[in-house]
Design a protein around this motif. Structure first.
Motif, mmCIF file in Angstrom:
data_model
loop_
_atom_site.group_PDB
_atom_site.id
_atom_site.type_symbol
_atom_site.label_atom_id
_atom_site.label_comp_id
_atom_site.label_asym_id
_atom_site.label_seq_id
_atom_site.Cartn_x
_atom_site.Cartn_y
_atom_site.Cartn_z
ATOM 1 N N SER A 273 2.713 -1.796 5.624
ATOM 2 C CA SER A 273 1.779 -2.385 4.693
ATOM 3 C C SER A 273 2.191 -3.701 4.876
ATOM 4 O O SER A 273 1.227 -4.487 4.573
ATOM 5 C CB SER A 273 2.285 -1.672 3.314
ATOM 6 N N GLN A 274 2.676 -4.217 5.415
ATOM 7 C CA GLN A 274 3.047 -5.700 5.335
ATOM 8 C C GLN A 274 3.352 -6.023 4.095
ATOM 9 O O GLN A 274 2.700 -7.125 3.407
ATOM 10 C CB GLN A 274 2.915 -6.239 6.507
ATOM 11 N N THR B 100 3.116 -8.194 0.253
ATOM 12 C CA THR B 100 3.605 -9.157 -1.160
ATOM 13 C C THR B 100 4.028 -8.810 -2.129
ATOM 14 O O THR B 100 4.785 -10.009 -2.177
ATOM 15 C CB THR B 100 1.851 -10.071 -0.312
ATOM 16 N N ALA C 74 3.024 -4.518 13.145
ATOM 17 C CA ALA C 74 3.037 -5.769 11.466
ATOM 18 C C ALA C 74 1.891 -6.724 11.212
ATOM 19 O O ALA C 74 1.685 -8.001 10.988
ATOM 20 C CB ALA C 74 4.112 -6.841 12.010
ATOM 21 N N ARG C 75 0.287 -5.733 12.329
ATOM 22 C CA ARG C 75 -0.651 -7.217 11.811
ATOM 23 C C ARG C 75 -1.299 -7.180 10.207
ATOM 24 O O ARG C 75 -1.482 -8.060 10.341
ATOM 25 C CB ARG C 75 -1.986 -5.999 12.806
ATOM 26 N N ALA D 204 12.194 -5.076 2.952
ATOM 27 C CA ALA D 204 11.355 -5.652 3.340
ATOM 28 C C ALA D 204 10.734 -7.614 3.886
ATOM 29 O O ALA D 204 10.050 -7.967 4.349
ATOM 30 C CB ALA D 204 10.721 -5.842 1.837
ATOM 31 N N ARG E 270 6.855 -1.355 6.787
ATOM 32 C CA ARG E 270 6.339 -1.948 8.147
ATOM 33 C C ARG E 270 5.131 -1.440 8.436
ATOM 34 O O ARG E 270 4.359 -2.841 8.371
ATOM 35 C CB ARG E 270 7.295 -1.337 8.850
ATOM 36 N N ARG F 74 -1.268 -7.842 -0.732
ATOM 37 C CA ARG F 74 -1.139 -5.657 -0.292
ATOM 38 C C ARG F 74 0.299 -5.176 -1.256
ATOM 39 O O ARG F 74 1.082 -6.305 -0.927
ATOM 40 C CB ARG F 74 -0.817 -6.116 1.243
ATOM 41 N N ALA G 103 0.735 -8.185 8.042
ATOM 42 C CA ALA G 103 1.041 -9.888 7.882
ATOM 43 C C ALA G 103 -0.182 -10.601 7.946
ATOM 44 O O ALA G 103 0.244 -12.025 7.598
ATOM 45 C CB ALA G 103 2.233 -10.120 9.095
ATOM 46 N N GLU H 182 -0.631 1.236 8.444
ATOM 47 C CA GLU H 182 -1.022 0.156 8.718
ATOM 48 C C GLU H 182 -2.490 -0.087 9.328
ATOM 49 O O GLU H 182 -2.974 -0.999 9.118
ATOM 50 C CB GLU H 182 -0.081 -0.485 10.417
ATOM 51 N N ARG I 56 9.580 -8.506 9.827
ATOM 52 C CA ARG I 56 8.014 -9.165 9.647
ATOM 53 C C ARG I 56 8.232 -10.812 10.842
ATOM 54 O O ARG I 56 8.842 -10.930 10.698
ATOM 55 C CB ARG I 56 7.504 -9.872 7.963
#
Length: 343
Positions: free
Chosen positions: A243-244, A246, A133-134, A281, A241, A142, A136, A204, A285
């Motif tokens: 791309s986390q 927005t 989750a980096r 989604a 997961r 994103r 994020a 990620e 997170r």
């Protein structure tokens, strides 16, 4: 190299390159349509000759041959193999998104000329780890495209928004996750070639890499793959997961009610699918971060409709869904971009 793919979904890789690649494409090999105008066959406004075979293509001065087909099973068809061999013997390099690795084919390797290469882009990248989750933590927006089926236009919608961002002066980066997107942009991650445990980590890593080129006001656009609706697809979850996001953009083909190649499998109401994507989604997170992402725009593929019918159904979906709805190929993506930038 299309070999019948100009008028078929099996040629979607080559068709996507013809529609979206900004660099030169000097010829298309398709014996079924040789001598015909590309725009009349495909609707793509690009002046590229359609030729019968590699010998005819060589007159146009190519440097790289690209396998534009995505055949079932990922194996190089025999008629296409003839042209691939001829291309390598003529001193061309080769790019392929097939599941079969052409670089490991002894006959093709023997035909490869000095200084040339074979790029099998559907290879798992090295050094992958699991998702953490980096993405994020990134300051930039994103955007992930999600869809109701495979081959409904997720990549095209994503690239159209990328182009609209360029016109609007919004710094953006496109992350290709399939063979066509990677061929067009020259970078990305071939998600369907990555082992499932490392799929989210691969996305990620690609998103983090793309974000390094952008200011905090920038936009990372992540090409979607597959669909939660398709019984053979597992791609959406690692994309969420890794791309986390927005925000998300839903892509749907107008009037489609079942999975295209599995008509016994119905599509759920679009409202239900959007709710499902947003629910998925919202978990996985870090706590205390940005709000859970929402679907902010609907890209509607109206390619099978005439203009009046397309305009009517776009308006109907806009009213019904309460979302900005446009066909990004037919009507442009400026309004889709604006809706996605409000996240």
């Amino acid at each position: 190299m299309q070999h019948g793919g100009l008028a078929s979904l099996t040629g979607k890789t080559g068709l996507a390159m013809l529609r979206h690649r900004s660099g030169p494409i000097v010829a298309v090999i398709d014996p079924d349509n040789a001598g015909q105008r590309l725009d009349l066959i495909t609707g793509i406004s690009r002046q590229v000759p359609v030729v019968r075979n590699l010998d005819e293509a060589l007159a146009h001065g190519p440097k790289v041959a690209v396998v534009g087909l995505a055949p079932s099973g990922g194996v190089l068809p025999d008629p296409l193999r003839v042209d691939v061999l001829a291309a390598l013997k003529a001193g061309l390099s080769l790019a392929s998104g097939l599941h079969t690795y052409l670089n490991e084919d002894a006959e093709l390797q023997a035909a490869l000329q000095p200084g040339c290469w074979i790029w099998d882009l559907r290879r798992e990248p090295s050094g992958l780890g699991v998702g953490q989750a980096r993405a994020a933590t990134l300051a930039c927006r994103r955007i992930l495209t999600v869809g109701t089926d495979m081959a409904v236009g997720k990549m095209s919608a994503c690239l159209a928004v990328h182009e609209a961002a360029g016109h609007a002066g919004v710094p953006s980066a496109f992350v290709g996750t399939g063979q066509a997107g990677i061929l067009i942009s020259g970078q990305g991650v071939p998600l369907d070639a990555v082992r499932v445990d490392f799929a989210a980590g691969a996305v990620e890593a690609a998103v983090l890499s793309a974000a390094r080129t952008l200011p905090p006001t920038g936009l990372v656009l992540v090409e979607g793959q597959g669909s939660l609706c398709h019984p053979g697809s597992t791609a959406t979850l690692p994309l969420l997961r890794g791309s986390q996001p927005t925000a998300m953009m839903m892509v749907h083909r107008a009037l489609q009610t079942t999975i295209e190649r599995l008509p016994a499998v119905p599509l759920p109401p679009l409202e239900e699918l959007i709710e499902l994507c947003e629910s998925l989604a919202a978990i996985g997170r870090p706590g205390g971060g940005s709000p859970a992402p929402r679907v902010r725009a609907l890209a509607l593929n109206t390619a099978r409709l005439d203009e009046p019918a397309a305009a009517q159904i776009v308006e109907e979906f806009s009213d019904r869904m309460g979302l900005v709805c446009r066909d990004p190929i037919r009507h442009g993506a400026d309004e889709l971009l604006q809706a996605l930038m409000t996240s």
